[in-house]
Design an enzyme around this catalytic site. Structure first.
Site, mmCIF file in Angstrom:
data_model
loop_
_atom_site.group_PDB
_atom_site.id
_atom_site.type_symbol
_atom_site.label_atom_id
_atom_site.label_comp_id
_atom_site.label_asym_id
_atom_site.label_seq_id
_atom_site.Cartn_x
_atom_site.Cartn_y
_atom_site.Cartn_z
ATOM 1 N N LYS A 164 16.454 19.638 -12.503
ATOM 2 C CA LYS A 164 15.637 18.428 -12.517
ATOM 3 C C LYS A 164 16.170 17.369 -13.466
ATOM 4 O O LYS A 164 16.738 17.668 -14.514
ATOM 5 C CB LYS A 164 14.191 18.764 -12.909
ATOM 6 C CG LYS A 164 13.460 19.609 -11.873
ATOM 7 C CD LYS A 164 11.964 19.625 -12.153
ATOM 8 C CE LYS A 164 11.348 18.327 -11.696
ATOM 9 N NZ LYS A 164 10.456 17.739 -12.657
ATOM 10 N N GLU B 128 8.069 6.754 -17.594
ATOM 11 C CA GLU B 128 6.687 7.217 -17.576
ATOM 12 C C GLU B 128 5.978 6.828 -18.869
ATOM 13 O O GLU B 128 4.792 6.465 -18.871
ATOM 14 C CB GLU B 128 6.645 8.727 -17.367
ATOM 15 C CG GLU B 128 7.134 9.151 -15.981
ATOM 16 C CD GLU B 128 7.375 10.636 -15.853
ATOM 17 O OE1 GLU B 128 7.645 11.080 -14.732
ATOM 18 O OE2 GLU B 128 7.311 11.352 -16.878
ATOM 19 N N SER C 163 14.202 19.315 -17.283
ATOM 20 C CA SER C 163 13.079 20.231 -17.449
ATOM 21 C C SER C 163 13.479 21.362 -18.390
ATOM 22 O O SER C 163 14.633 21.774 -18.430
ATOM 23 C CB SER C 163 12.668 20.809 -16.098
ATOM 24 O OG SER C 163 11.789 21.900 -16.264
ATOM 25 N N HIS D 175 0.828 -1.215 0.000
ATOM 26 C CA HIS D 175 0.000 0.000 0.000
ATOM 27 C C HIS D 175 0.863 1.266 0.000
ATOM 28 O O HIS D 175 0.455 2.308 0.502
ATOM 29 C CB HIS D 175 -0.952 0.020 1.202
ATOM 30 C CG HIS D 175 -1.724 -1.240 1.385
ATOM 31 N ND1 HIS D 175 -2.805 -1.573 0.595
ATOM 32 C CD2 HIS D 175 -1.559 -2.274 2.248
ATOM 33 C CE1 HIS D 175 -3.290 -2.746 0.973
ATOM 34 N NE2 HIS D 175 -2.541 -3.195 1.960
#
Length: 497
Positions: free
Chosen positions: A291, A298, A285, A166
């Site tokens: 970043k 993804e 980015s 979880h």
């Protein structure tokens, strides 16, 4: 003012000039383009040429077509192959266009190529011929991904990391144990793809439209020339069946779902600083220079949605179709092609990301004990010392409630006095409890089959390597069978050309 009469005596109404214009507008052109699959058939262009060659060789061997005509047709097919798909004349599909191109070169005798077959069995054979190659490529990518996971497991056998349920800290485990959990899943994906390949690798050729042919064809011969393992038993089933597309697409959707979970884990671990994805599998980015985004993963994650949509589209296309051939089937293949291209690419990317990832041992070790994740190990130690597990569970739960993440021997001892009316040391010595509280020792204690202890992981790695080698051999055998068939067909063609 009256309307000028038309040729049929009517005015400019629905039965007059407007009606004529409407009929002209809708006669021929748009419908022909709507029916055509020629552009989409580029994928099976080479497959169709192979099927044509095998069929012509068989017709010549069966004395259905004379050797001279067979040679002219086969020579024309070679010229068409050299010219490529873009050089084909217009046609309803690639099969018709190739036949037209043969007739343009050979004359009317070129039409003998289509003797004893239909486009129905022809296209079914072409799809299977091409799909099996794609399935072998997909199988190879799963083997690459499994190899990357096995190597990761070998290198990170003792790298302790937090395990989650979880998304909450649950129990310490190792990077190796995590990696092998996905390797085992991908081993099943490989098996599903191999099964799909074997059911795809059956020849429909010779079924004709759906009811066979009166010509003395030799279906087993064309199947052998094309490298198929056998023939479809029933001619109606042979041209109608697209369940092999469903099975293949379903296997790909399942594979994509497994990869999506793996990608999600890496994205989360990268967020927590547990792992760094190699620059080749990340981006920066456009506005925030600090970043580093694991965005290839993804996209791997997103491919599961594409594959599931393809499977759903395919099933809805096939739902409720009567036997035997229906034009709806022209739309079926695209779902499978898109799924196999997208998922194979995603598998390759996932394999590369795993193979080049850098695991942060210190961050993983520091996080492994967070959230009192060794609590279950303490309960197990008490149960092994004779305390009923449910009572041991209550002791540790009371500790977690009172001390939160800071459960230590003193907190556990205090809870034991409340629950057991006795000190912990009456059941187990302090050293055992301290050992159970240590993430590394907690991992080492779970050495049962399939567990995360380094010794148990070593056994899993050995089993994974054995299975990987066996599946690699299966892949090599399937590829060799196709290669042998290609060589055999070419040799037969050369006897006529």
């Amino acid at each position: 003012m009256s309307e000028e009469p038309t040729a049929n005596g009517a005015g400019d109404d629905d039965t007059g000039n407007e009606g004529v214009v409407r009929r002209e507008r809708f006669s021929g052109g748009p419908a022909r383009g709507f029916l055509s699959s020629l552009a989409a058939d580029r994928r099976i262009f080479a497959a169709d040429l192979a099927v044509d060659r095998a069929h012509v060789v068989m017709l010549a061997e069966q004395d259905i077509v004379d050797d001279g005509t067979a040679g002219e047709i086969l020579t024309a097919l070679e010229e068409i192959e050299d010219a490529g798909h873009d050089a084909l004349p217009d046609g309803e599909d690639v099969h018709e266009a190739i036949e037209t191109a043969v007739i343009d070169r050979v004359g009317l005798d070129g039409g003998r190529m289509h003797t004893a077959r239909s486009r129905n069995d022809e296209v079914a054979t072409c799809i299977r011929y091409r799909l099996r190659e794609d399935l072998l490529d997909a199988i190879e990518t799963t083997l690459e991904a499994r190899g990357a996971l096995i190597e990761t497991a070998e290198a990170e056998r003792e790298t302790v990391m937090p395990g989650f349920t979880h998304l909450q800290p649950a129990q310490p485990t190792t990077v190796a144990h995590w990696a092998l959990s996905y390797e085992r899943a991908l081993a099943r994906e490989t098996a599903r793809l191999i099964d799909a390949y074997d059911r795809t690798n059956q020849s429909p050729l010779g079924a004709a439209a759906f009811a066979g042919t009166p010509f003395d064809v030799e279906r087993e011969r064309t199947a052998a020339l094309l490298g198929f393992a056998g023939t479809m038993d029933n001619a109606m089933d042979a041209v109608s069946a697209r369940d092999f597309l469903v099975e293949s697409t379903a296997a790909l959707a399942t594979l994509a779902t497994t990869l999506s979970g793996l990608a999600e884990d890496i994205v989360i671990y990268a967020n927590k600083g547990f792992v760094e994805v190699d620059d080749a599998y990340a981006s920066t980015s456009s506005i925030m220079p600090q970043k580093k985004n694991p965005d290839t993963l993804e996209l791997v994650r997103a491919r599961a949605g594409d594959a599931a949509a393809g499977l759903n589209g395919l099933l809805n296309t096939l739902k409720g179709l009567p036997r035997a051939y229906n034009r709806d089937l022209q739309r079926a293949g695209g779902h499978a092609w898109r799924a196999i291209d997208g998922v194979s690419e995603a598998t390759e990317v996932a394999a590369g990301a795993i193979a080049t990832a850098d695991w942060n041992d210190e961050a993983l070790a520091a996080a492994a004990g967070e959230g009192f994740s060794t609590a279950t190990g303490v309960a197990d130690a008490l149960a092994m010392a004779g305390v009923p597990f449910r009572t041991a569970h209550e002791v540790v739960a009371s500790t977690a409630e009172a001390a939160g993440d800071d459960g230590d021997f003193e907190a556990l001892d205090a809870a034991a006095r409340d629950v057991l009316d006795a000190s912990l040391t009456e059941y187990v010595d302090r050293q055992t409890i301290e050992s159970a509280l240590d993430p590394g020792q907690s991992v080492a204690s779970r050495d049962s089959a399939g567990g995360p202890a380094p010794e148990a992981v070593a056994d899993q790695i050995a089993a994974a390597r054995t299975d990987h080698d066996a599946d690699s051999d299966t892949l090599a055998e399937r590829r060799a069978a196709i290669a042998d068939a290609v060589e055999s067909l070419q040799a037969e063609v050369e006897t006529y050309v």
